[in-house]
Design an enzyme around this catalytic site. Structure first.
Site, PDB file in Angstrom:
ATOM      1  N   HIS A 174      -4.645  -4.185  -2.122  1.00  0.00           N
ATOM      2  CA  HIS A 174      -4.977  -3.805  -0.740  1.00  0.00           C
ATOM      3  C   HIS A 174      -5.054  -2.293  -0.556  1.00  0.00           C
ATOM      4  O   HIS A 174      -4.962  -1.804   0.564  1.00  0.00           O
ATOM      5  CB  HIS A 174      -3.941  -4.400   0.227  1.00  0.00           C
ATOM      6  CG  HIS A 174      -4.004  -5.902   0.271  1.00  0.00           C
ATOM      7  ND1 HIS A 174      -2.978  -6.677   0.753  1.00  0.00           N
ATOM      8  CD2 HIS A 174      -4.948  -6.774  -0.136  1.00  0.00           C
ATOM      9  CE1 HIS A 174      -3.307  -7.959   0.664  1.00  0.00           C
ATOM     10  NE2 HIS A 174      -4.498  -8.044   0.113  1.00  0.00           N
ATOM     11  N   VAL A 233       0.836  -1.220   0.000  1.00  0.00           N
ATOM     12  CA  VAL A 233       0.000   0.000   0.000  1.00  0.00           C
ATOM     13  C   VAL A 233       0.864   1.261   0.000  1.00  0.00           C
ATOM     14  O   VAL A 233       0.368   2.358   0.214  1.00  0.00           O
ATOM     15  CB  VAL A 233      -0.922  -0.007   1.250  1.00  0.00           C
ATOM     16  CG1 VAL A 233      -1.908  -1.169   1.178  1.00  0.00           C
ATOM     17  CG2 VAL A 233      -0.115  -0.073   2.563  1.00  0.00           C
TER      18      VAL A 233
HETATM   19  N1  APR Z   1      13.308  -9.476  -1.082  1.00  0.00           N
HETATM   20  C1  APR Z   1      12.311 -10.379  -1.292  1.00  0.00           C
HETATM   21  N2  APR Z   1      11.528 -10.879  -0.302  1.00  0.00           N
HETATM   22  C2  APR Z   1      11.778 -10.448   0.955  1.00  0.00           C
HETATM   23  C3  APR Z   1      12.791  -9.513   1.258  1.00  0.00           C
HETATM   24  C4  APR Z   1      13.577  -9.027   0.171  1.00  0.00           C
HETATM   25  N3  APR Z   1      14.565  -8.144   0.372  1.00  0.00           N
HETATM   26  N4  APR Z   1      12.782  -9.294   2.607  1.00  0.00           N
HETATM   27  C5  APR Z   1      11.777 -10.057   3.115  1.00  0.00           C
HETATM   28  N5  APR Z   1      11.193 -10.755   2.130  1.00  0.00           N
HETATM   29  C6  APR Z   1      10.066 -11.684   2.206  1.00  0.00           C
HETATM   30  C7  APR Z   1       9.905 -12.406   3.518  1.00  0.00           C
HETATM   31  O1  APR Z   1      10.679 -13.610   3.512  1.00  0.00           O
HETATM   32  C8  APR Z   1       8.405 -12.719   3.511  1.00  0.00           C
HETATM   33  O2  APR Z   1       8.161 -13.951   2.848  1.00  0.00           O
HETATM   34  O3  APR Z   1       8.905 -10.892   2.075  1.00  0.00           O
HETATM   35  C9  APR Z   1       7.819 -11.578   2.688  1.00  0.00           C
HETATM   36  C10 APR Z   1       7.051 -10.570   3.505  1.00  0.00           C
HETATM   37  O4  APR Z   1       5.921 -11.241   4.013  1.00  0.00           O
HETATM   38  P1  APR Z   1       4.783 -10.402   4.791  1.00  0.00           P
HETATM   39  O5  APR Z   1       5.403  -9.497   5.775  1.00  0.00           O
HETATM   40  O6  APR Z   1       3.765 -11.423   5.221  1.00  0.00           O
HETATM   41  O7  APR Z   1       4.166  -9.465   3.674  1.00  0.00           O
HETATM   42  P2  APR Z   1       3.089  -9.844   2.597  1.00  0.00           P
HETATM   43  O8  APR Z   1       3.283 -11.227   2.067  1.00  0.00           O
HETATM   44  O9  APR Z   1       3.055  -8.742   1.613  1.00  0.00           O
HETATM   45  O10 APR Z   1       1.734  -9.795   3.458  1.00  0.00           O
HETATM   46  C11 APR Z   1       0.539  -9.987   2.735  1.00  0.00           C
HETATM   47  O11 APR Z   1      -0.743  -9.498   4.667  1.00  0.00           O
HETATM   48  O12 APR Z   1      -0.628  -8.263   6.531  1.00  0.00           O
HETATM   49  C12 APR Z   1      -1.319  -8.398   5.356  1.00  0.00           C
HETATM   50  O13 APR Z   1      -2.389  -6.812   3.975  1.00  0.00           O
HETATM   51  C13 APR Z   1      -1.151  -7.186   4.492  1.00  0.00           C
HETATM   52  O14 APR Z   1      -0.542  -7.018   2.170  1.00  0.00           O
HETATM   53  C14 APR Z   1      -0.223  -7.658   3.391  1.00  0.00           C
HETATM   54  C15 APR Z   1      -0.527  -9.133   3.333  1.00  0.00           C
END
Ligand code: APR
Length: 257
Positions: A119, A103
């Site tokens: 989102h 977002v």
């Molecule tokens: N490059 C690629 N991936 C990465 C990096 C990086 N530098 N750093 C972290 N990650 C990965 C982590 O290993 C993890 O799998 O990014 C992912 C982040 O996961 P979340 O924090 O769960 O984020 P996201 O998957 O976008 O969450 C989905 O959940 O909380 C709700 O609405 C919110 O949009 C969000 C949704």
């Protein structure tokens, strides 16, 4: 990072590419992911406890202040090489769709054009009662501010837990996932549905699916290719190889003539 030749061949031959990004793509811009521990005065809260209509009704000021704090962090953040590589990749394919769960608006700031925001977007504000996006409102000192049309409370234009997904964006995302040659799932933990279903839909519809993430996810075992590393390193490397391939193709064509 070694990128498999087979993956390069498949991506270079693709006409329709779809990308799904999550918070991991913004991690290298200093924007914490959802599974990162919250910091500072927000350390004692979980996002799931703040990003809900119930939390907003219970304590609108707390939720508004949290988003205000996040908006300021996002405004100070800069798109990182992953965002810029995706904006460049968009120009290499006849059909390139970018679906994001983020977002923060960093894809658009990096130059990506047709971004499907599943989102919502933290930099947009809407009326909690009417749902209309409000871009300016009188500064009455109220926190949260009030809607200039109906007097209701203003809130961030994002999809909270327990709220329905935006229909149009979800439809576009499903179409983009089920009609593509290559699907990239980048920087997402693949645990929050319905977004997390998209890589599985792409796989089911015959796409080559690539996951880019330093950590494994529930989708890792299903992906055709898994590039285990940060998006800010892997994507620029992939882009450089694709661009070099195209340059060589052009050279070969002119020498043939
Ligand atoms: N490059 C690629 N991936 C990465 C990096 C990086 N530098 N750093 C972290 N990650 C990965 C982590 O290993 C993890 O799998 O990014 C992912 C982040 O996961 P979340 O924090 O769960 O984020 P996201 O998957 O976008 O969450 C989905 O959940 O909380 C709700 O609405 C919110 O949009 C969000 C949704």
């Amino acid at each position: 990072m070694t990128i498999p030749a087979e993956l390069i061949r498949q991506v270079a031959a693709a006409r329709r590419v779809t990308v799904l990004t999550g918070a991991g793509v913004s991690a290298e811009s200093g924007v914490p992911t959802f599974r990162d521990a919250q910091t500072g005065l927000w350390a004692k809260f979980k996002p799931e406890e703040l990003a809900t209509p119930r939390a907003f009704r219970r304590n609108p000021r707390l939720v508004w202040d949290w988003y205000d704090w996040r908006r300021k962090r996002v405004a100070d953040a800069q798109p990182n090489p992953a965002h810029h590589a995706l904006a460049e990749m968009e120009k290499l394919f006849p059909q390139f769709r970018l679906i994001t769960q983020n977002v923060d608006g960093l894809h658009q700031r990096a130059g990506s054009r047709n971004v499907i925001e599943l989102h919502g977007n933290i930099t947009r504000t809407k009326c909690f009662d009417e749902g209309t996006v409000i871009s300016i409102w009188p500064d009455t000192g109220d926190v949260p501010p009030k809607c200039p049309n109906c007097g209701g409370l203003l809130r961030p234009d994002v999809v909270w837990f327990e709220e329905p997904m935006p229909e149009a964006e979800m439809e576009q995302a499903m179409q983009a996932s089920t009609h593509c040659d290559v699907f990239f799932s980048i920087g997402t933990s693949t645990v929050v549905y319905p977004a997390a279903s998209l890589p599985f839909e792409a796989l089911r519809n015959g796409a080559t699916v690539v996951e880019i993430n330093p950590q494994p996810t529930p989708f890792t075992s299903e992906a055709h290719h898994v590039l285990t590393g940060p998006a800010g390193i892997v994507l620029p490397q992939l882009l450089a190889i694709l661009k070099n391939n195209r340059k060589n193709q052009r050279l070969r064509k002119t020498s043939f003539i």
